[in-house]
Design a protein around this motif. Structure first.
Motif, PDB file in Angstrom:
ATOM      1  N   VAL A   1       0.882  -1.163   0.000  1.00 15.55           N
ATOM      2  CA  VAL A   1       0.000   0.000   0.000  1.00 15.55           C
ATOM      3  C   VAL A   1       0.923   1.217   0.000  1.00 15.55           C
ATOM      4  CG1 VAL A   1      -1.751   1.310   1.238  1.00 15.55           C
ATOM      5  CG2 VAL A   1      -1.827  -1.189   1.266  1.00 15.55           C
ATOM      6  N   SER A   2       0.860   1.994  -1.060  1.00 13.84           N
ATOM      7  CA  SER A   2       1.820   3.078  -1.249  1.00 13.84           C
ATOM      8  C   SER A   2       1.865   4.033  -0.055  1.00 13.84           C
ATOM      9  CB  SER A   2       1.464   3.861  -2.514  1.00 13.84           C
ATOM     10  OG  SER A   2       2.209   5.050  -2.595  1.00 13.84           O
ATOM     11  N   LYS A   3       3.081   4.367   0.364  1.00 15.93           N
ATOM     12  CA  LYS A   3       3.255   5.362   1.428  1.00 15.93           C
ATOM     13  C   LYS A   3       2.939   6.763   0.918  1.00 15.93           C
ATOM     14  CE  LYS A   3       7.039   2.750   3.642  1.00 15.93           C
ATOM     15  NZ  LYS A   3       7.495   1.871   2.550  1.00 15.93           N
ATOM     16  N   LYS A   4       3.011   6.929  -0.392  1.00 15.33           N
ATOM     17  CA  LYS A   4       2.769   8.241  -0.998  1.00 15.33           C
ATOM     18  C   LYS A   4       1.285   8.508  -1.186  1.00 15.33           C
ATOM     19  CE  LYS A   4       5.019  10.904  -4.693  1.00 15.33           C
ATOM     20  NZ  LYS A   4       5.886  10.755  -5.882  1.00 15.33           N
ATOM     21  N   HIS A   5       0.530   7.466  -1.576  1.00 17.85           N
ATOM     22  CA  HIS A   5      -0.917   7.590  -1.824  1.00 17.85           C
ATOM     23  C   HIS A   5      -1.541   6.240  -1.499  1.00 17.85           C
ATOM     24  CE1 HIS A   5      -4.794   8.129  -3.595  1.00 17.85           C
ATOM     25  NE2 HIS A   5      -4.480   9.233  -4.264  1.00 17.85           N
ATOM     26  N   SER A   6      -2.274   6.188  -0.413  1.00 21.77           N
ATOM     27  CA  SER A   6      -2.775   4.898   0.086  1.00 21.77           C
ATOM     28  C   SER A   6      -3.867   4.291  -0.806  1.00 21.77           C
ATOM     29  CB  SER A   6      -3.291   5.041   1.521  1.00 21.77           C
ATOM     30  OG  SER A   6      -4.222   6.087   1.614  1.00 21.77           O
ATOM     31  N   GLY A   7      -4.339   5.043  -1.793  1.00 22.19           N
ATOM     32  CA  GLY A   7      -5.300   4.471  -2.727  1.00 22.19           C
ATOM     33  C   GLY A   7      -4.648   3.574  -3.765  1.00 22.19           C
ATOM     34  N   PHE A   8      -3.313   3.590  -3.807  1.00 21.95           N
ATOM     35  CA  PHE A   8      -2.563   2.796  -4.781  1.00 21.95           C
ATOM     36  C   PHE A   8      -1.919   1.594  -4.104  1.00 21.95           C
ATOM     37  CE2 PHE A   8      -3.123   6.607  -7.016  1.00 21.95           C
ATOM     38  CZ  PHE A   8      -2.636   6.536  -8.315  1.00 21.95           C
ATOM     39  N   ILE A   9      -2.080   0.426  -4.693  1.00 24.44           N
ATOM     40  CA  ILE A   9      -1.239  -0.710  -4.350  1.00 24.44           C
ATOM     41  C   ILE A   9      -0.187  -0.808  -5.447  1.00 24.44           C
ATOM     42  CG2 ILE A   9      -1.145  -3.236  -4.230  1.00 24.44           C
ATOM     43  CD1 ILE A   9      -3.776  -3.186  -2.734  1.00 24.44           C
ATOM     44  N   ILE A  10       1.077  -0.902  -5.043  1.00 25.15           N
ATOM     45  CA  ILE A  10       2.178  -0.856  -5.997  1.00 25.15           C
ATOM     46  C   ILE A  10       2.990  -2.147  -5.966  1.00 25.15           C
ATOM     47  CG2 ILE A  10       2.365   1.663  -5.950  1.00 25.15           C
ATOM     48  CD1 ILE A  10       4.687   1.364  -3.959  1.00 25.15           C
ATOM     49  N   ASN A  11       3.697  -2.370  -7.059  1.00 27.02           N
ATOM     50  CA  ASN A  11       4.636  -3.486  -7.170  1.00 27.02           C
ATOM     51  C   ASN A  11       6.033  -2.911  -7.004  1.00 27.02           C
ATOM     52  OD1 ASN A  11       6.298  -5.597  -7.923  1.00 27.02           O
ATOM     53  ND2 ASN A  11       5.361  -5.924  -9.918  1.00 27.02           N
ATOM     54  N   LYS A  12       6.671  -3.190  -5.858  1.00 21.23           N
ATOM     55  CA  LYS A  12       7.976  -2.589  -5.573  1.00 21.23           C
ATOM     56  C   LYS A  12       9.121  -3.298  -6.272  1.00 21.23           C
ATOM     57  CE  LYS A  12       8.851  -0.051  -2.240  1.00 21.23           C
ATOM     58  NZ  LYS A  12       9.295   0.539  -0.945  1.00 21.23           N
ATOM     59  N   GLY A  13       8.801  -4.332  -7.045  1.00 16.13           N
ATOM     60  CA  GLY A  13       9.869  -4.977  -7.799  1.00 16.13           C
ATOM     61  C   GLY A  13       9.508  -6.356  -8.301  1.00 16.13           C
ATOM     62  N   ASN A  14       9.313  -7.276  -7.378  1.00 19.11           N
ATOM     63  CA  ASN A  14       9.095  -8.665  -7.772  1.00 19.11           C
ATOM     64  C   ASN A  14       7.808  -9.249  -7.185  1.00 19.11           C
ATOM     65  OD1 ASN A  14      11.592  -9.192  -9.330  1.00 19.11           O
ATOM     66  ND2 ASN A  14      12.586  -8.752  -7.373  1.00 19.11           N
ATOM     67  N   ALA A  15       6.790  -8.439  -7.062  1.00 23.76           N
ATOM     68  CA  ALA A  15       5.516  -8.931  -6.528  1.00 23.76           C
ATOM     69  C   ALA A  15       4.906  -9.946  -7.480  1.00 23.76           C
ATOM     70  CB  ALA A  15       4.543  -7.771  -6.315  1.00 23.76           C
ATOM     71  N   ALA A  16       4.239 -10.937  -6.910  1.00 26.15           N
ATOM     72  CA  ALA A  16       3.401 -11.851  -7.688  1.00 26.15           C
ATOM     73  C   ALA A  16       1.971 -11.328  -7.626  1.00 26.15           C
ATOM     74  CB  ALA A  16       3.486 -13.261  -7.115  1.00 26.15           C
ATOM     75  N   ALA A  17       1.151 -11.771  -8.554  1.00 24.04           N
ATOM     76  CA  ALA A  17      -0.255 -11.380  -8.519  1.00 24.04           C
ATOM     77  C   ALA A  17      -0.889 -11.793  -7.194  1.00 24.04           C
ATOM     78  CB  ALA A  17      -1.004 -12.003  -9.692  1.00 24.04           C
ATOM     79  N   LYS A  18      -0.490 -12.959  -6.678  1.00 21.80           N
ATOM     80  CA  LYS A  18      -1.051 -13.442  -5.403  1.00 21.80           C
ATOM     81  C   LYS A  18      -0.733 -12.477  -4.268  1.00 21.80           C
ATOM     82  CE  LYS A  18      -1.516 -17.481  -2.403  1.00 21.80           C
ATOM     83  NZ  LYS A  18      -1.544 -16.661  -1.169  1.00 21.80           N
ATOM     84  N   ASP A  19       0.464 -11.891  -4.272  1.00 18.29           N
ATOM     85  CA  ASP A  19       0.817 -10.901  -3.252  1.00 18.29           C
ATOM     86  C   ASP A  19      -0.146  -9.715  -3.306  1.00 18.29           C
ATOM     87  OD1 ASP A  19       3.043 -12.472  -2.584  1.00 18.29           O
ATOM     88  OD2 ASP A  19       4.344 -11.388  -3.974  1.00 18.29           O
ATOM     89  N   ILE A  20      -0.413  -9.236  -4.509  1.00 18.08           N
ATOM     90  CA  ILE A  20      -1.313  -8.088  -4.677  1.00 18.08           C
ATOM     91  C   ILE A  20      -2.729  -8.451  -4.240  1.00 18.08           C
ATOM     92  CG2 ILE A  20      -2.353  -6.536  -6.382  1.00 18.08           C
ATOM     93  CD1 ILE A  20       0.301  -6.892  -8.012  1.00 18.08           C
TER      94      ILE A  20
END
Length: 305
Positions: A256-275
């Motif tokens: 959950v982005s520290k900059k904008h909590s409405g965004f879930i971000i992929n910080k590099g190697n996220a899997a779809a399951k993580d999201i």
């Protein structure tokens, strides 16, 4: 096992070898940069090819999904069975006086640039939205007090049977992130927008201001699908998430982005399951703390591994 691979030969004959890919990783085609392989990905070059592809899939009982730029799409790690029809090659655009007609695969940024070039105002809000015309019209995309419904005149769509239909603004039934296109599973082939003549410097100034605000407030440096959740009636999703203490919460490289909590971000190697797991955590926490149900704005397709 790709049970639909045998159909690829016929699709190549219809569309050309360069427009058919087998076992194509969907992480290459989505702004989240995640997703397993689709059995067959095709990129038609014309309305007739889209129509032919849909009829071919229906005749052979092949499941299919139609996508635009992939900027509002989350594909699961197991990928997608069947065919994905990507409309990126429907990319023609034309301006006549105060109207711009753009095919479904045209990026909103191109429409915005065309409007600026012709001193047309009304589309400044969309200059930073990464989606395509088809996707934007389907979900009535919007930002900064503007939305597609304010400027759309009509659209040419194709239904599941392959019939071409022209819909006027009223028939499009545009509401908050909804349209008759979404309800009836139409596909946008082309849309015509009606603008007003404006002052070039004011139009550019408005776009530059919105671009600055996006950069300051949104985590554009990371892969995401924009706002993950729809705005619940009477609330703001981002504020509910922040007030739930979820800023910075992560599952693997999904955060959950520290900059904008409405965004879930992929910080590099996220899997779809993580999201997906993080989406569920956000939903459950907001429900527990505020008794508000959050619904995803991002479209989720495919299978788990």
């Amino acid at each position: 096992m790709n049970q639909y691979k045998d159909f690829a030969t016929e699709l190549v004959e219809m569309l050309g070898n360069e427009n058919v890919k087998i076992d194509e990783p969907m992480k290459k085609h989505t702004s989240f940069r995640v997703g397993g392989p689709v059995d067959i990905l095709i990129t038609p070059q014309s309305f007739e090819q889209v129509k032919g592809a849909i009829k071919f899939c229906r005749k052979n009982l092949i499941p299919y999904f139609i996508m635009g730029n992939g900027s509002n799409l989350l594909v699961k790690d197991g990928g997608v069975r069947g065919v994905i029809i990507k409309l990126c090659n429907l990319d023609k655009i034309e301006t006549k006086e105060e109207r711009i007609t753009a095919q479904g695969g045209v990026l909103l940024s191109r429409v915005s640039n065309e409007a600026v070039k012709n001193c047309l105002t009304g589309f400044e809000f969309a200059s930073g939205i990464p989606g395509s015309v088809g996707g934007a019209l389907t979900m009535n995309a919007g930002a900064y007090n503007g939305e597609v419904s304010q400027v759309i005149e009509n659209a040419l769509v194709i239904d599941k049977e392959g019939n071409l239909i022209t819909l006027n603004k009223e028939q499009l039934e545009l509401g908050y992130r909804i349209s008759s296109i979404m309800k009836k599973n139409y596909t946008v082939l082309e849309a015509t927008f009606k603008f007003n003549k404006g002052d070039y410097e004011k139009i550019i100034g408005r776009i530059n201001d919105l671009t600055r605000r996006r950069r300051e407030k949104q985590p554009l440096e990371y892969p995401s699908a924009g706002s993950t959740f729809k705005r619940p009636e009477g609330y703001f999703a981002a504020k509910l998430i922040e007030d739930s203490g979820l800023k910075g919460v992560h599952v693997g490289d999904a955060e959950v982005s520290k900059k904008h909590s409405g965004f879930i971000i992929n910080k590099g190697n996220a899997a779809a399951k993580d999201i997906l797991d993080l989406i569920q955590i956000v939903k459950d926490t907001v429900k527990e703390k505020f008794n508000v149900d959050l619904h995803t704005e991002v479209m989720i397709i495919g299978e788990d591994i």
